[in-house]
Design a protein around this motif. Structure first.
Motif, PDB file in Angstrom:
ATOM      1  N   CYS A  37       0.849  -1.204   0.000  1.00 11.52           N
ATOM      2  CA  CYS A  37       0.000   0.000   0.000  1.00 11.52           C
ATOM      3  C   CYS A  37       0.887   1.259   0.000  1.00 11.52           C
ATOM      4  O   CYS A  37       2.056   1.195   0.377  1.00 11.52           O
ATOM      5  N   HIS A  60      -0.939  -4.594   5.814  1.00 12.65           N
ATOM      6  CA  HIS A  60      -2.335  -4.522   6.295  1.00 12.65           C
ATOM      7  C   HIS A  60      -3.321  -4.891   5.192  1.00 12.65           C
ATOM      8  O   HIS A  60      -4.515  -4.880   5.400  1.00 12.65           O
ATOM      9  N   GLU A  61      -2.803  -5.201   3.992  1.00 13.69           N
ATOM     10  CA  GLU A  61      -3.673  -5.638   2.895  1.00 13.69           C
ATOM     11  C   GLU A  61      -3.237  -7.047   2.543  1.00 13.69           C
ATOM     12  O   GLU A  61      -2.238  -7.236   1.851  1.00 13.69           O
ATOM     13  N   GLU A 145      -9.051  -5.430   0.826  1.00 19.37           N
ATOM     14  CA  GLU A 145      -8.911  -4.269   1.726  1.00 19.37           C
ATOM     15  C   GLU A 145      -8.890  -2.958   0.957  1.00 19.37           C
ATOM     16  O   GLU A 145      -9.638  -2.028   1.271  1.00 19.37           O
TER      17      GLU A 145
END
Ligand code: ZN
Ligand code: ZN
Length: 347
Positions: A37, A60-61, A145
């Motif tokens: 990201c 976080h993805e 996400e």
């Protein structure tokens, strides 16, 4: 396990670390694919310091396969393929008391505030997991996400059928907004960027969009021409920094100038600089500015659309790297932003 560990800023190491150990309410996920990201690029450079505590395993993805479940966990089984919502809210602050979780004042994310999906195993809570359907590949699952960010922003703006749209910025977030928009309105969409490759990528996927290179044309003029002066219903700002140097107009102000009277501006870009906004222009239109942060359960909506084939996740992906080549992936994103959009790490 092995993990992409950020021990000092700007330097990843692919190395052996201790396996995470789950509690009775936790689930252990085997991370399969993780997507890089824009925020990860900022974490990598040290811009999130001191929020990020090193050494950190970002990510976080991502999606993964359930490897182990705590004794008190129901609803999930070993082997389930899941997308992981990285958000952890406090549940106690004024925003959380109103169920407005993205505005939680102590919001934390896996991969930012604690170890995330760039390791081969990661701990999550069952409430963070969304099962992927058989129609969704593992690689596409890692994009749930970021597409959720797009869906959250269009939900915040209450985009409806027929709405005309301008999206300022066609990076990872702008592309996600575009994909979400195309599931909801057949109204004209304008895309504005300074990087021609990114505009062309979007145009190839959705030939009916009108692309505007702000280095070459004045976006406001083009939108005014196409709409006979009516302008658009909603403008999204997904640039995140003041790129008026080079471009013809600051993105937030550009958004305000792209909308009709009583239109809406949605801001998502996380810049560190103040944006020069002339509020008179907003007041004259009695327009609304709406902020959109992370997502709020839109994982379910993304999975439903992905399952039906309504999205084009493949458009976002320019490269797939082995996790051990993580350092090279981050360097490429920095050096050649025009040639790379989403780099997916195979964990
Ligand atoms: Zn992200
Ligand atoms: Zn809270």
């Amino acid at each position: 396990m092995k993990a992409c560990v950020l021990s000092t800023y700007k330097k990843f190491e692919w190395k052996e670390v201790a396996d995470p150990v789950i509690g009775e309410n936790d689930v252990l996920i085997r991370s399969n694919y993780a997507s890089i990201c824009g925020s990860d690029q900022h974490i990598f450079s040290g811009d999130f310091h001191p929020r990020t505590k090193l050494p950190l395993i970002p990510g976080h993805e991502f999606m993964g396969t359930i490897e182990e479940i705590g004794s008190k966990v129901l609803d999930f089984n070993v082997g389930d393929r899941v997308a992981v919502d990285p958000i952890i809210w406090c549940g106690k602050c004024p925003a959380c008391m109103r169920q407005h979780y993205p505005a939680c004042t102590s919001l934390k994310l896996l991969g930012v505030d604690m170890d995330g999906g760039f390791g081969q195993y990661v701990i999550a809570r069952p409430g963070m997991l969304y099962k992927l359907t058989p129609n969704i590949s593992n690689i596409h699952g890692s994009l749930v996400e970021v597409l959720g960010i797009g869906f959250h922003s269009i939900n915040r703006a209450r985009v409806k059928q027929g709405d005309t749209i301008a999206i300022w910025g066609t990076g990872k977030v702008g592309h996600s907004i575009l994909q979400a928009i195309k599931t909801r309105t057949e109204g004209q969409v304008f895309l504005i960027d300074l990087i021609e490759n990114r505009l062309q990528l979007a145009k190839k996927a959705y030939p009916d969009v009108i692309t505007i290179n702000a280095l070459k044309e004045d976006p406001i003029k083009v939108i005014a021409e196409y709409t006979h002066g009516d302008m658009v219903d909603i403008a999204f700002e997904a640039v995140g920094h003041d790129s008026s140097g080079g471009g013809t107009v600051n993105p937030v102000r550009g958004c305000i100038n792209s909308i009709r009277g009583a239109g809406k501006v949605v801001v998502l870009g996380l810049g560190d600089e103040p944006s020069p906004v002339l509020f008179k222009e907003l007041i004259w239109k009695e327009a609304k500015i709406i902020a959109s942060r992370v997502s709020h359960g839109e994982f379910a909506e993304v999975i439903e659309h992905m399952d039906k084939g309504n999205l084009k996740p493949e458009v976002l992906i320019t490269d797939i790297f082995q996790a051990s080549d993580v350092q090279e992936a981050f360097q490429l994103l920095k050096q050649e932003p025009e040639n790379h959009l989403k780099i997916i790490l195979e964990m």
